[in-house]
Motif scaffolding. Sequence first.
Motif, PDB file in Angstrom:
ATOM      1  N   LEU A  20       3.602   2.706   8.285  1.00 28.03           N
ATOM      2  CA  LEU A  20       2.550   3.559   7.720  1.00 28.03           C
ATOM      3  C   LEU A  20       2.492   3.416   6.198  1.00 28.03           C
ATOM      4  CD1 LEU A  20       3.012   6.784   9.862  1.00 28.03           C
ATOM      5  CD2 LEU A  20       1.165   5.105  10.015  1.00 28.03           C
ATOM      6  N   GLU A  21       3.656   3.323   5.577  1.00 29.73           N
ATOM      7  CA  GLU A  21       3.688   3.148   4.119  1.00 29.73           C
ATOM      8  C   GLU A  21       3.010   1.837   3.717  1.00 29.73           C
ATOM      9  OE1 GLU A  21       7.696   5.211   2.434  1.00 29.73           O
ATOM     10  OE2 GLU A  21       7.941   3.484   3.746  1.00 29.73           O
ATOM     11  N   HIS A  22       3.307   0.764   4.442  1.00 24.24           N
ATOM     12  CA  HIS A  22       2.680  -0.518   4.127  1.00 24.24           C
ATOM     13  C   HIS A  22       1.154  -0.419   4.243  1.00 24.24           C
ATOM     14  CE1 HIS A  22       6.681  -2.289   4.297  1.00 24.24           C
ATOM     15  NE2 HIS A  22       6.148  -3.309   3.651  1.00 24.24           N
ATOM     16  N   GLN A  23       0.697   0.211   5.308  1.00 24.23           N
ATOM     17  CA  GLN A  23      -0.751   0.367   5.490  1.00 24.23           C
ATOM     18  C   GLN A  23      -1.351   1.191   4.359  1.00 24.23           C
ATOM     19  OE1 GLN A  23      -1.752   1.902   9.363  1.00 24.23           O
ATOM     20  NE2 GLN A  23      -0.416   0.429  10.399  1.00 24.23           N
ATOM     21  N   LEU A  24      -0.690   2.275   4.007  1.00 25.08           N
ATOM     22  CA  LEU A  24      -1.183   3.173   2.962  1.00 25.08           C
ATOM     23  C   LEU A  24      -1.275   2.457   1.611  1.00 25.08           C
ATOM     24  CD1 LEU A  24      -1.884   6.074   1.965  1.00 25.08           C
ATOM     25  CD2 LEU A  24       0.559   6.339   1.516  1.00 25.08           C
ATOM     26  N   VAL A  25      -0.201   1.784   1.207  1.00 20.75           N
ATOM     27  CA  VAL A  25      -0.186   1.123  -0.104  1.00 20.75           C
ATOM     28  C   VAL A  25      -1.200  -0.023  -0.141  1.00 20.75           C
ATOM     29  CG1 VAL A  25       1.230  -0.212  -1.726  1.00 20.75           C
ATOM     30  CG2 VAL A  25       2.166   1.836  -0.634  1.00 20.75           C
ATOM     31  N   GLU A  26      -1.263  -0.798   0.926  1.00 19.21           N
ATOM     32  CA  GLU A  26      -2.221  -1.905   0.960  1.00 19.21           C
ATOM     33  C   GLU A  26      -3.663  -1.405   0.972  1.00 19.21           C
ATOM     34  OE1 GLU A  26      -0.880  -4.365   4.198  1.00 19.21           O
ATOM     35  OE2 GLU A  26       0.922  -4.952   3.081  1.00 19.21           O
TER      36      GLU A  26
ATOM     37  N   LEU B 214      13.190   7.026  -0.152  1.00 21.62           N
ATOM     38  CA  LEU B 214      13.941   6.564  -1.321  1.00 21.62           C
ATOM     39  C   LEU B 214      15.077   5.638  -0.890  1.00 21.62           C
ATOM     40  CD1 LEU B 214      14.089   9.885  -3.344  1.00 21.62           C
ATOM     41  CD2 LEU B 214      13.085   7.747  -4.152  1.00 21.62           C
ATOM     42  N   ARG B 215      15.788   6.033   0.176  1.00 25.56           N
ATOM     43  CA  ARG B 215      16.874   5.183   0.681  1.00 25.56           C
ATOM     44  C   ARG B 215      16.314   3.895   1.286  1.00 25.56           C
ATOM     45  NH1 ARG B 215      18.635  10.239   2.136  1.00 25.56           N
ATOM     46  NH2 ARG B 215      17.850  10.035   4.256  1.00 25.56           N
ATOM     47  N   ARG B 216      15.254   4.007   2.050  1.00 25.42           N
ATOM     48  CA  ARG B 216      14.653   2.847   2.717  1.00 25.42           C
ATOM     49  C   ARG B 216      14.223   1.786   1.693  1.00 25.42           C
ATOM     50  NH1 ARG B 216      11.782   5.682   5.758  1.00 25.42           N
ATOM     51  NH2 ARG B 216       9.866   5.810   4.576  1.00 25.42           N
ATOM     52  N   HIS B 217      13.692   2.221   0.572  1.00 21.56           N
ATOM     53  CA  HIS B 217      13.206   1.299  -0.459  1.00 21.56           C
ATOM     54  C   HIS B 217      14.231   1.039  -1.561  1.00 21.56           C
ATOM     55  CE1 HIS B 217       9.210   1.091   1.185  1.00 21.56           C
ATOM     56  NE2 HIS B 217       9.154   2.410   1.233  1.00 21.56           N
TER      57      HIS B 217
ATOM     58  N   LYS C 273       7.136   3.164  -5.244  1.00 21.07           N
ATOM     59  CA  LYS C 273       8.569   3.454  -5.155  1.00 21.07           C
ATOM     60  C   LYS C 273       9.017   4.367  -6.291  1.00 21.07           C
ATOM     61  CE  LYS C 273       9.477  -0.932  -2.899  1.00 21.07           C
ATOM     62  NZ  LYS C 273      10.124  -2.246  -3.034  1.00 21.07           N
ATOM     63  N   MET C 274       8.512   4.120  -7.489  1.00 12.89           N
ATOM     64  CA  MET C 274       8.857   4.990  -8.618  1.00 12.89           C
ATOM     65  C   MET C 274       8.334   6.408  -8.402  1.00 12.89           C
ATOM     66  SD  MET C 274      10.688   3.369 -10.900  1.00 12.89           S
ATOM     67  CE  MET C 274      10.464   4.246 -12.435  1.00 12.89           C
TER      68      MET C 274
END
Length: 140
Positions: free
Chosen positions: A5-11, A74-77, A35-36
């Motif tokens: 979902l994060e990849h879809q959102l950022v893209e 935060l941990r994942r990235h 990420k920041m």
Amino acid sequence: EQSGLEHQLVECYHRALRMNGIYGYSLKQCWLDYKMSLMLVPFVTAVWYGSLNRSELVNPEYPAHITAATFAALRRHNAISLLPEYFSMSLTHRCKKALRKQGFPVENVIVDAKKLKGGYICETLRLTMEYGANVDADKD
């Protein structure tokens, strides 16, 4: 699942920027900014929801849920790795660097390990600042 979902959102966000005339902002930079920005969420959540009574919240579990989800991201990235300089410096060096940045020409900083009273949000320490022989510490 969350990572997808994060990849879809950022893209999707990056595409929308380009569709609206924003160029020169790479997808790589967009990911870095995402990420920041994750590092701000726990603080904003604490300030925003910490000022309300639990009874005022539509979903009283939301602050705990968003904080847990954010720390997982935060941990994942491995977002903390984006701040290597800060965490590689000693507390004394960080204080000296910050004071110099604010215009204080300190030669040395001594951190008293004994905590002062207070510190509701963060710990409070006593600093002793040492100046060179040619510096008047009381001068404005």
